[in-house]
Structure formats: C-alpha cells, structure tokens
Design a protein around this motif. Structure first.
Motif, PDB file in Angstrom:
ATOM      1  N   TYR A  11       0.836  -1.205   0.000  1.00 48.11           N
ATOM      2  CA  TYR A  11       0.000   0.000   0.000  1.00 48.11           C
ATOM      3  C   TYR A  11       0.872   1.257   0.000  1.00 48.11           C
ATOM      4  N   ARG A  14       2.115   1.792  -3.526  1.00 46.16           N
ATOM      5  CA  ARG A  14       1.097   2.149  -4.519  1.00 46.16           C
ATOM      6  C   ARG A  14       0.408   3.475  -4.236  1.00 46.16           C
ATOM      7  N   TYR A  15       0.182   3.797  -2.957  1.00 49.64           N
ATOM      8  CA  TYR A  15      -0.705   4.915  -2.655  1.00 49.64           C
ATOM      9  C   TYR A  15      -0.026   6.160  -2.088  1.00 49.64           C
ATOM     10  N   HIS A 221      -7.293  12.968  -4.086  1.00 47.11           N
ATOM     11  CA  HIS A 221      -7.441  11.536  -3.901  1.00 47.11           C
ATOM     12  C   HIS A 221      -8.850  11.073  -4.239  1.00 47.11           C
ATOM     13  N   GLN A 225      -8.094   5.665  -3.034  1.00 42.51           N
ATOM     14  CA  GLN A 225      -6.756   6.106  -2.670  1.00 42.51           C
ATOM     15  C   GLN A 225      -6.664   6.501  -1.200  1.00 42.51           C
ATOM     16  N   GLY A 228      -6.288   3.325   0.622  1.00 43.41           N
ATOM     17  CA  GLY A 228      -4.928   2.822   0.443  1.00 43.41           C
ATOM     18  C   GLY A 228      -3.918   3.569   1.273  1.00 43.41           C
ATOM     19  N   SER A 232      -1.431   2.195   4.244  1.00 39.33           N
ATOM     20  CA  SER A 232       0.014   2.337   4.076  1.00 39.33           C
ATOM     21  C   SER A 232       0.707   2.749   5.363  1.00 39.33           C
TER      22      SER A 232
END
Length: 281
Positions: A11, A14-15, A221, A225, A228, A232
């Motif tokens: 996460y 990616r985010y 976002h 997102q 995510g 994270s």
C-alpha cells in the motif's frame, strides 16, 4: 516476525503520493546528477526515491530495516527495467558495515528523526564523497491550512476499527499528531518530527552547511486512494486490522462517498527539503 511495516509495504508503494518534480530537479542541479553518481537512499521503504533517482544515477543503494519494504521496491524496479538499484536490509546504525563504495549523495525521506542522528551523520561522513551531501525530505500538513472535513470522516472510521490514538488521517505522509512515527526506521527517535528540528543536528555535524527549501503540493485523492493511504501507515496497517481489513476498506469508502458523493478528496501538504553539505574550504 511480521510487523505492521511489512503488511503496509504494497500500500505504501502504490498509494503514497510521489514528491514533486521540483524536488528531483533540485537534487539533479545541486549534485550534478548526470548518470555517473552513486546514491544512497537511507530508510528507503519500498524505494519511491530510489526508483525516481535510478535514471539519474549510475547506482542507487536502497537501505531499510524492513525486508518486506525492500522486496516491494525490488519488484517495482524489476518491473520498470531498472538494473542499477541494490536493496539492502540494514538499519541506519549499520551503514559502516555495508562496505559501500564512495557515495555522492544520501537522501533520507521521512526517517531521519527516527535515527540516532548524530551517529548517522558521523557514519555518512565516512562514506560520502568530499563534495557529497545529505538531503532530508518529508511532507506534512500545512499548519496554516485547516484539515479538510473529509479527513475527520476517515479518522472516525479508523477509530471505530482500531480505537483512538491511531493518528490523524491528515498526516498520512509522515507522523501522526499523537506523536507516533509513521516512517521507516526503528532507531530511537529523539523527540522531534520529520526534518523539523533536524537542521540543528546537521549544523553540528560534519555537514554543517545547511539550507532548507519548501514547496506546497496540492493532492487530489479518490475514495480508494484514501483507503490505500490509511493502509500504508503502520498505525492502521493490514496486520492490525486482520480479517477486518475488507470491512474497513468498504466502510471507509462508503463513509467518504456519503460525505462527498463527488468522490474527490483534496488536501495541501508542504514538502520540505534540507540540504546539508560540508563547509567549503
């Protein structure tokens, strides 16, 4: 033993929003990055800085204490065809044991405040080239901008699943307002957050020529997102949610959409970069 950092790794990769182009342009300009330099990304996590600097350097070493973070970064490097990155599991106190070649630039993102800063600066003095330097970078919520209302919605869902004290969603990128670090590295924190307060440590180190620059970054976002980004963070990572993760994501997305059906969640952060080099003769 698995840690929240391990479960947060995919996460995080990616985010987490990337640092702005201006930051990398600054590094390229100040350190004359032309593809021939060797760079160290200390406290690299899954390597967003490593991956961004790889095209500008001959070799980039990503160092982090969490193997799962490094594995995620290595996977992304392979996926992008970057063959000049090395992923090394080690904490910041062990830099000297890595037997690295001469380093032209060390970048530390969202981690210096978690390290023994005096020791790390001394260790880096032994590996950085004479004209090399240390650059710290982080991003935090602007103190003069109110937190967006949707952040409180996300915070309420997080508290419902994990209890209070898991930080404010307005500060995903660095440190929770409760003071809980949200960054890579596990060495003893010295009581201050991010790059703020680190200038004094560097000014007393061999890299005593210190300059701080800032940029404002407006981030937009989606509900996915935002979920995510929450996952994270070690303070709300999948390992802490267990089999409630899917329910957490579903409820968070629905709560955000109920708050704003438009599905666009905006916040402004301040990116701060501290450049520290040795005094000129």
């Amino acid at each position: 033993m698995s840690t929240p950092y391990a479960s947060a790794a995919p996460y995080y990769a990616r985010y987490r929003p990337p640092y702005p182009a201006e930051f990398y342009e600054l590094l390229a300009d100040r350190f004359a990055l032309d593809g021939s330099q060797t760079v160290l990304d200390l406290g690299a996590g899954p390597g967003p800085i490593t991956l961004a600097l790889a095209p500008l350097a001959d070799q980039v070493y990503a160092v982090d204490p969490e193997p799962a973070m490094l594995a995620e970064g290595s996977r992304l490097a392979e996926q992008r065809g970057l063959t000049n990155t090395s992923w090394l599991a080690c904490d910041a106190a062990g830099i000297g044991r890595l037997c690295l070649p001469r380093i032209d630039l060390c970048v530390i993102g969202r981690a210096f405040h978690l390290m023994d800063r005096t020791r790390v600066a001394a260790e880096l003095d032994g590996v950085l080239a004479p004209r090399g330097g240390i650059v710290l970078v982080d991003s935090v919520a602007r103190p003069d901008v109110p937190h967006p209302p949707w952040a409180a919605v996300a915070e309420e869902v997080c508290a419902r699943f994990l209890g209070s004290g898991h930080g404010s969603p307005a500060d995903w990128d660095d440190v929770d307002r409760s003071g809980e670090p949200d960054a890579q590295g596990t060495e003893g924190a010295e009581g201050t957050v991010g790059v703020e307060g680190s200038e004094d440590h560097l000014a007393k180190s061999p890299f005593s020529r210190v300059e701080t620059l800032t940029w404002d970054q407006r981030l937009r976002h989606t509900a996915e997102q935002v979920a995510g980004l929450m996952l994270s963070r070690p303070s709300s990572a999948p390992a802490l949610l267990g089999d409630r993760r899917a329910a957490f994501e579903s409820e968070l997305r629905q709560a955000l959409l109920d708050h704003d059906p438009g599905g666009a969640y905006v916040r402004t952060v301040r990116v701060r970069a501290v450049i520290a080099t040795r005094p000129r003769p």
